[in-house]
Design a protein around this motif. Structure first.
Motif, PDB file in Angstrom:
ATOM      1  N   PRO A 109       5.808  -1.714  40.267  1.00  0.00           N
ATOM      2  CA  PRO A 109       5.798  -1.128  38.914  1.00  0.00           C
ATOM      3  C   PRO A 109       7.054  -0.301  38.653  1.00  0.00           C
ATOM      4  O   PRO A 109       7.479   0.476  39.506  1.00  0.00           O
ATOM      5  CB  PRO A 109       4.553  -0.236  38.930  1.00  0.00           C
ATOM      6  N   THR A 133       9.026   1.914  35.262  1.00  0.00           N
ATOM      7  CA  THR A 133       8.874   2.417  33.890  1.00  0.00           C
ATOM      8  C   THR A 133      10.191   2.241  33.145  1.00  0.00           C
ATOM      9  O   THR A 133      11.240   2.655  33.643  1.00  0.00           O
ATOM     10  CB  THR A 133       8.484   3.913  33.904  1.00  0.00           C
ATOM     11  N   ARG A 160      12.248   2.758  29.442  1.00  0.00           N
ATOM     12  CA  ARG A 160      12.228   3.519  28.174  1.00  0.00           C
ATOM     13  C   ARG A 160      12.910   2.678  27.099  1.00  0.00           C
ATOM     14  O   ARG A 160      14.061   2.290  27.247  1.00  0.00           O
ATOM     15  CB  ARG A 160      12.980   4.838  28.342  1.00  0.00           C
ATOM     16  N   ARG A 179       7.638   4.355  26.298  1.00  0.00           N
ATOM     17  CA  ARG A 179       7.717   4.041  27.726  1.00  0.00           C
ATOM     18  C   ARG A 179       6.752   2.909  28.039  1.00  0.00           C
ATOM     19  O   ARG A 179       5.601   2.930  27.605  1.00  0.00           O
ATOM     20  CB  ARG A 179       7.358   5.260  28.555  1.00  0.00           C
ATOM     21  N   TYR A 180       7.248   1.942  28.773  1.00  0.00           N
ATOM     22  CA  TYR A 180       6.411   0.811  29.171  1.00  0.00           C
ATOM     23  C   TYR A 180       6.472   0.673  30.685  1.00  0.00           C
ATOM     24  O   TYR A 180       7.530   0.878  31.288  1.00  0.00           O
ATOM     25  CB  TYR A 180       6.902  -0.493  28.549  1.00  0.00           C
ATOM     26  N   VAL A 181       5.333   0.314  31.274  1.00  0.00           N
ATOM     27  CA  VAL A 181       5.311   0.003  32.701  1.00  0.00           C
ATOM     28  C   VAL A 181       5.301  -1.517  32.839  1.00  0.00           C
ATOM     29  O   VAL A 181       4.492  -2.193  32.205  1.00  0.00           O
ATOM     30  CB  VAL A 181       4.065   0.606  33.385  1.00  0.00           C
ATOM     31  N   SER A 235       2.339  -4.864  32.025  1.00  0.00           N
ATOM     32  CA  SER A 235       1.193  -4.249  32.717  1.00  0.00           C
ATOM     33  C   SER A 235      -0.023  -4.159  31.810  1.00  0.00           C
ATOM     34  O   SER A 235      -1.022  -3.543  32.167  1.00  0.00           O
ATOM     35  CB  SER A 235       1.581  -2.849  33.213  1.00  0.00           C
ATOM     36  N   ARG A 240      -4.332  -0.920  31.253  1.00  0.00           N
ATOM     37  CA  ARG A 240      -3.166  -1.093  32.117  1.00  0.00           C
ATOM     38  C   ARG A 240      -3.614  -1.569  33.499  1.00  0.00           C
ATOM     39  O   ARG A 240      -4.454  -0.918  34.141  1.00  0.00           O
ATOM     40  CB  ARG A 240      -2.403   0.217  32.236  1.00  0.00           C
ATOM     41  N   SER A 297      -3.128  -2.537  37.559  1.00  0.00           N
ATOM     42  CA  SER A 297      -2.383  -1.948  38.683  1.00  0.00           C
ATOM     43  C   SER A 297      -2.448  -2.892  39.882  1.00  0.00           C
ATOM     44  O   SER A 297      -3.352  -3.728  39.995  1.00  0.00           O
ATOM     45  CB  SER A 297      -2.954  -0.571  39.042  1.00  0.00           C
TER      46      SER A 297
END
Lengths: 155, 141
Positions: free
Chosen positions: A63, A65, A67, A80-82, A97, A105, A107
């Motif tokens: 993962p 992150t 911006r 912000r995106y994961v 995600s 989301r 994981s």
């Protein structure tokens, strides 16, 4: 009974009509340009730095992150995106995600080797394909580019 | 080209409508002072058209008004010119309406049978002044 217009009057009428035409045309171009101008704006291609290639493990979603700066009219926001980066050989895939079922989301579960959604039990394999649960479609993929040691994602 | 307008006139009678709207018989001695009303009408049209387009980008809130005006000035296609037309048109329309009122007073055009027109004009002047004041505040700068 109307008299036929004399040349002077005809000339003045033509001059006045021409002036009206020029003014109307100018204002029309200005207004039209302002109204339909945004339709012709080209979207710029934006590449975001997502991480280093060395930090990725083969076939294991990592993962990161990112911006994303968005401009909407005069407002600018940073979201912000994961995303999960998956390295397989020389290729790097970026997976969203966000679960395709109801948007929770997901994981990475390293023991089960699955991307799991905590909400309704959806599960995906490292390529993003659905292997269990209610998700109707695979995880969305993002366009990636590897430049040297860096991985970039297209926003 | 003339045959096309003849064809159009046969079906819409637009020439008669144009005559009715635009061709006004004027007494001898009518001079340039009598165009002040037309100038006002033209300025009003410009203010309406530019105002409608500016309102597509303007945000009427104390937090965003200034930013949206800055956006109009820097990002919108022809935005700077449109705002300029609206800004200066607002000043011109106040000047033109005062000149028009003075012309009406000096030439005695408020007398019978035009009393109602005069009263309507005075009310319109007040409305224009109100719009000028409120519009002046809109950028919130």
């Amino acid at each position: 009974m109307t008299r036929p217009p004399n040349p002077r009057r005809r000339f003045l009428a033509a001059a006045v009509n021409s002036i009206h035409g020029v003014i109307g045309g100018t204002i029309g171009v200005l207004l039209g340009g302002a109204v339909i101008g945004p339709s012709f704006l080209r979207r710029r291609e934006t590449w975001l730095k997502a991480g280093s290639l060395d930090a990725l493990t083969e076939n294991e979603p990592t993962p990161v992150t990112v911006r994303v700066s968005r401009q909407d009219g005069f407002t600018q926001s940073v979201e912000r995106y994961v995303v999960f980066l998956v390295k397989s050989g020389d290729n790097v895939t970026a997976l969203s995600s966000t679960c395709t079922h109801l948007g929770c989301r997901v994981s990475w579960d390293p023991e089960a080797k699955q991307l799991k959604c905590p909400c309704h039990g959806g599960a995906y394999d490292p390529t993003g394909a659905v292997i269990a649960g209610p998700p109707p479609s695979p995880l969305a993929t993002l366009t990636t580019r590897v430049d040297g040691d860096q991985v970039f994602i297209q926003a | 080209m003339e045959s096309f307008f003849d064809w159009l006139d046969d079906r819409t009678n637009y020439r008669a409508a144009r005559r009715h709207l635009l061709e006004e018989p004027l007494p001898p001695g009518t001079g340039w002072w009598f165009v002040t009303g037309s100038i006002l009408l033209f300025l009003l049209g410009v203010q309406l058209l530019t105002g409608v387009v500016l309102s597509m980008y303007y945000v009427p809130s104390s937090e965003s008004a200034y930013d949206s005006v800055r956006f109009i000035m820097t990002q919108v296609t022809f935005g700077r010119i449109l705002r300029g037309l609206h800004f200066f048109g607002a000043s011109f329309i106040v000047v033109a309406s005062v000149v028009h009122m003075l012309r009406v007073v000096i030439f005695g055009s408020y007398k019978k049978p035009r009393e109602v027109t005069w009263v309507t004009g005075v009310l319109l002047l007040l409305i224009i002044l109100g719009f000028a004041l409120s519009g002046y505040l809109l950028p919130w700068d």
